[in-house]
Design a protein around this motif. Structure first.
Motif, PDB file in Angstrom:
ATOM      1  N   GLY A  65       2.648  -1.092  15.566  1.00 43.18           N
ATOM      2  CA  GLY A  65       2.888   0.280  16.007  1.00 43.18           C
ATOM      3  C   GLY A  65       1.814   1.241  15.514  1.00 43.18           C
ATOM      4  O   GLY A  65       1.723   2.366  16.002  1.00 43.18           O
ATOM      5  N   ASP A  76      -6.060   6.032  15.893  1.00 42.26           N
ATOM      6  CA  ASP A  76      -5.053   5.118  15.363  1.00 42.26           C
ATOM      7  C   ASP A  76      -5.752   3.816  14.954  1.00 42.26           C
ATOM      8  O   ASP A  76      -6.884   3.568  15.367  1.00 42.26           O
ATOM      9  CB  ASP A  76      -4.006   4.852  16.467  1.00 42.26           C
ATOM     10  N   GLU A 104       0.049   9.077  14.672  1.00 44.41           N
ATOM     11  CA  GLU A 104      -0.868  10.209  14.896  1.00 44.41           C
ATOM     12  C   GLU A 104      -0.283  11.524  14.383  1.00 44.41           C
ATOM     13  O   GLU A 104      -0.977  12.371  13.812  1.00 44.41           O
ATOM     14  CB  GLU A 104      -1.172  10.357  16.393  1.00 44.41           C
ATOM     15  N   LYS A 135      -4.503   0.024  15.203  1.00 45.88           N
ATOM     16  CA  LYS A 135      -3.311  -0.689  15.679  1.00 45.88           C
ATOM     17  C   LYS A 135      -3.152  -2.079  15.105  1.00 45.88           C
ATOM     18  O   LYS A 135      -2.047  -2.611  15.071  1.00 45.88           O
ATOM     19  CB  LYS A 135      -3.335  -0.788  17.206  1.00 45.88           C
ATOM     20  N   TYR A 192       0.818  12.799  25.423  1.00 49.80           N
ATOM     21  CA  TYR A 192      -0.142  12.066  24.590  1.00 49.80           C
ATOM     22  C   TYR A 192      -1.115  11.366  25.525  1.00 49.80           C
ATOM     23  O   TYR A 192      -0.692  10.583  26.379  1.00 49.80           O
ATOM     24  CB  TYR A 192       0.672  11.079  23.764  1.00 49.80           C
ATOM     25  N   ASN A 237       1.589   8.754  26.881  1.00 48.26           N
ATOM     26  CA  ASN A 237       2.911   8.700  26.260  1.00 48.26           C
ATOM     27  C   ASN A 237       3.553  10.063  26.451  1.00 48.26           C
ATOM     28  O   ASN A 237       2.869  11.090  26.445  1.00 48.26           O
ATOM     29  CB  ASN A 237       2.822   8.354  24.771  1.00 48.26           C
ATOM     30  N   GLY A 266       2.714  10.812  19.081  1.00 49.73           N
ATOM     31  CA  GLY A 266       2.389   9.454  18.658  1.00 49.73           C
ATOM     32  C   GLY A 266       2.805   9.222  17.220  1.00 49.73           C
ATOM     33  O   GLY A 266       2.934  10.151  16.435  1.00 49.73           O
ATOM     34  N   ASP A 267       2.994   7.952  16.902  1.00 52.09           N
ATOM     35  CA  ASP A 267       3.332   7.561  15.542  1.00 52.09           C
ATOM     36  C   ASP A 267       2.381   6.437  15.173  1.00 52.09           C
ATOM     37  O   ASP A 267       2.404   5.396  15.840  1.00 52.09           O
ATOM     38  CB  ASP A 267       4.792   7.068  15.521  1.00 52.09           C
ATOM     39  N   ARG A 306       5.346  11.787  24.554  1.00 53.93           N
ATOM     40  CA  ARG A 306       5.891  12.158  23.240  1.00 53.93           C
ATOM     41  C   ARG A 306       4.773  12.186  22.215  1.00 53.93           C
ATOM     42  O   ARG A 306       3.666  11.733  22.477  1.00 53.93           O
ATOM     43  CB  ARG A 306       6.890  11.091  22.831  1.00 53.93           C
TER      44      ARG A 306
HETATM   45  N1  GLY Z   1       0.372   5.253  17.911  1.00 60.79           N
HETATM   46  C1  GLY Z   1       0.579   4.938  19.255  1.00 60.79           C
HETATM   47  C2  GLY Z   1       1.861   5.409  19.819  1.00 60.79           C
HETATM   48  O1  GLY Z   1       2.561   6.223  19.247  1.00 60.79           O
HETATM   49  O2  GLY Z   1       2.194   4.978  20.910  1.00 60.79           O
END
Ligand code: GLY
Ligand code: AMP
Length: 422
Positions: free
Chosen positions: A226, A212, A292, A214, A269, A285, A289-290, A287
């Protein structure tokens, strides 16, 4: 099969596009979805935290399978409520989602089960935390216990910054009750790697690794966001490191959650840092990733639906999960000003020859016009045999997408390229 996907960002758009490829899928509803998702699924105006609303909708529509992707509904118990109503779900239940919902919980879990992570202390009393930061080595890392929209981490370079962070989280309650407790931890260094994995509570199957970006600005300057872009696979994540992570981190985490009576089913994650002392967990996480997901799923060759069903049903060991050997790059186009104040309502247009997967994160439909409605507006993903080609192709496509005040980073993947080229 009739599916329901909870959420409305770029990550959910990527999940929906991939699920749609499966011939078993007949309909997909997105709750609430967004203006771009509306071209791939039926958007329903029920918010991602409206658990009674989603349960009622799923019952009315006889939904066969629900996919819960954002952190809030998972931590609030959306999966528990849907399953109790007879709707099978992909995603961890509330007990298991604690691994993301409480940093104090996740740090204690890692300590108890010997999973490598930064050394830490927990504070519930602001005065004690303020005393501690007077002596703590700098930089020091301060984290709110609960969910904080990805903004609950402060890397304090000075004592003043550390004190300000403690005060704003614990006394001013910048993140509400998420700041009732804090973790103060050791500052680690090294390249970061994101590894998303499928797990049914027993078996864990890592997906292709990613990286990522950030910070808001080029060369990792500017505020934390994000995520402004991603590449996959992550060149720092060599086969040797992957094997080590499997034995030292992934399998022990799955076993630890089972031993705690919180078996984790869904996407776990692993946010990792490859320190000089070896790979360590920066965060979990509960869930996908966003952003990712926007590079990982385009590289997935096998069925996402089957993998998700297997996580729910405990049959992941018998399921084919495969990724192509290719590479992907996603460049996020944001509204100038993000992650602070930004304007919205500008029309998004695309040249007729756009070849990228364009995943919409923050846009709404007005008639047939797509208007910006968020800080992160969309992600532009291209896949290619090499990382260099994927990055070049993604940036070529970015030039074909237009909206006023568009802002994006110009260096997504350049650190990864430096690692590859040595
Ligand atoms: N890209 C980091 C997240 O989804 O927490
Ligand atoms: P998190 O929200 O936990 O992912 O943290 C956000 C970012 O802060 C991470 O991606 C890291 O870049 C950084 N970070 C978190 N914890 C540490 C740590 N112990 N040492 C150095 N950097 C950290």
């Amino acid at each position: 099969m009739k599916l329901m996907v909870i959420g409305g960002g770029g990550r959910e758009h990527a999940v929906i596009r991939k699920l749609k490829e499966d011939p078993a899928v007949t309909e997909i509803y997105a709750l609430p979805g967004n203006g771009g998702i509306a071209r791939d699924a039926v958007c329903v105006d029920i918010g991602a935290k409206d658990i009674p609303g989603m349960v009622a909708f799923a019952r009315e529509q006889s939904i066969d399978f629900a996919v819960v992707t954002p952190d809030d509904p998972l931590v609030l118990g959306a999966v528990d409520a849907l399953e109790a109503a007879g709707i099978p779900c992909f995603g961890p239940d509330k007990k298991a989602a604690m691994i993301e919902g409480s940093k104090v919980f996740s740090k204690r879990l890692m300590e108890k089960y010997g999973i490598p992570t930064a050394a830490y202390q927990v504070f519930t009393d602001p005065a004690a935390a303020l005393d501690y930061v007077k002596e703590a080595p700098l930089p020091t890392v301060i984290k709110a216990d609960g969910l904080a929209l990805g903004k609950g981490v402060v890397i304090a370079q000075t004592r003043r910054e550390a004190e300000d962070a403690v005060r704003s989280i614990m006394e001013d309650k910048k993140f509400g009750d998420s700041g009732n407790q804090i973790v103060i931890e050791e500052f680690l260094t090294g390249p970061e790697v994101s590894v998303l994995s499928f797990t049914d509570g027993n078996t864990v199957v890592p997906m292709v690794s990613s990286m990522d970006h950030k910070r808001a600005r080029d060369n990792d300057q500017g505020l934390n966001t994000g995520g402004m872009g991603t590449i996959a696979p992550n060149p720092y994540y060599t086969p040797d490191i992957a094997a080590r992570c499997m034995e030292e981190i992934f399998k022990p985490t799955i076993a630890a959650m089972r031993a705690e009576g919180r078996p984790f089913k869904g996407c776990l994650y692993f946010g990792l840092m490859l320190t000089p002392q070896g790979p360590k967990v920066i965060e979990y996480n509960s869930r996908f990733g966003d952003p990712e997901t926007q590079v990982v799923l385009p590289l997935m060759e096998s069925s996402l639906l089957e993998a998700m069903l297997a996580c729910r049903n405990g049959t992941l060991d018998k399921t084919d999960v495969r990724f192509s050997g290719g590479c992907a790059c996603c460049v996020v186009m944001a509204s100038e000003g993000y992650p602070e104040a930004y304007e919205k309502g500008y029309e998004i247009t695309m040249d007729s020859d756009v070849a990228a997967q364009v995943y919409i994160a923050g846009a709404k439909l007005e008639g047939d016009r797509l208007l910006t409605s968020g800080g992160r507006v969309l992600g532009v993903t291209m896949t290619a045999p090499t990382l260099k080609q994927a990055i070049g192709a993604a940036y070529e496509q970015v030039e074909k997408i237009h909206f006023q005040n568009a802002y994006y980073r110009h260096d997504i993947g350049s650190r990864a390229m430096r690692a590859l080229e040595g």
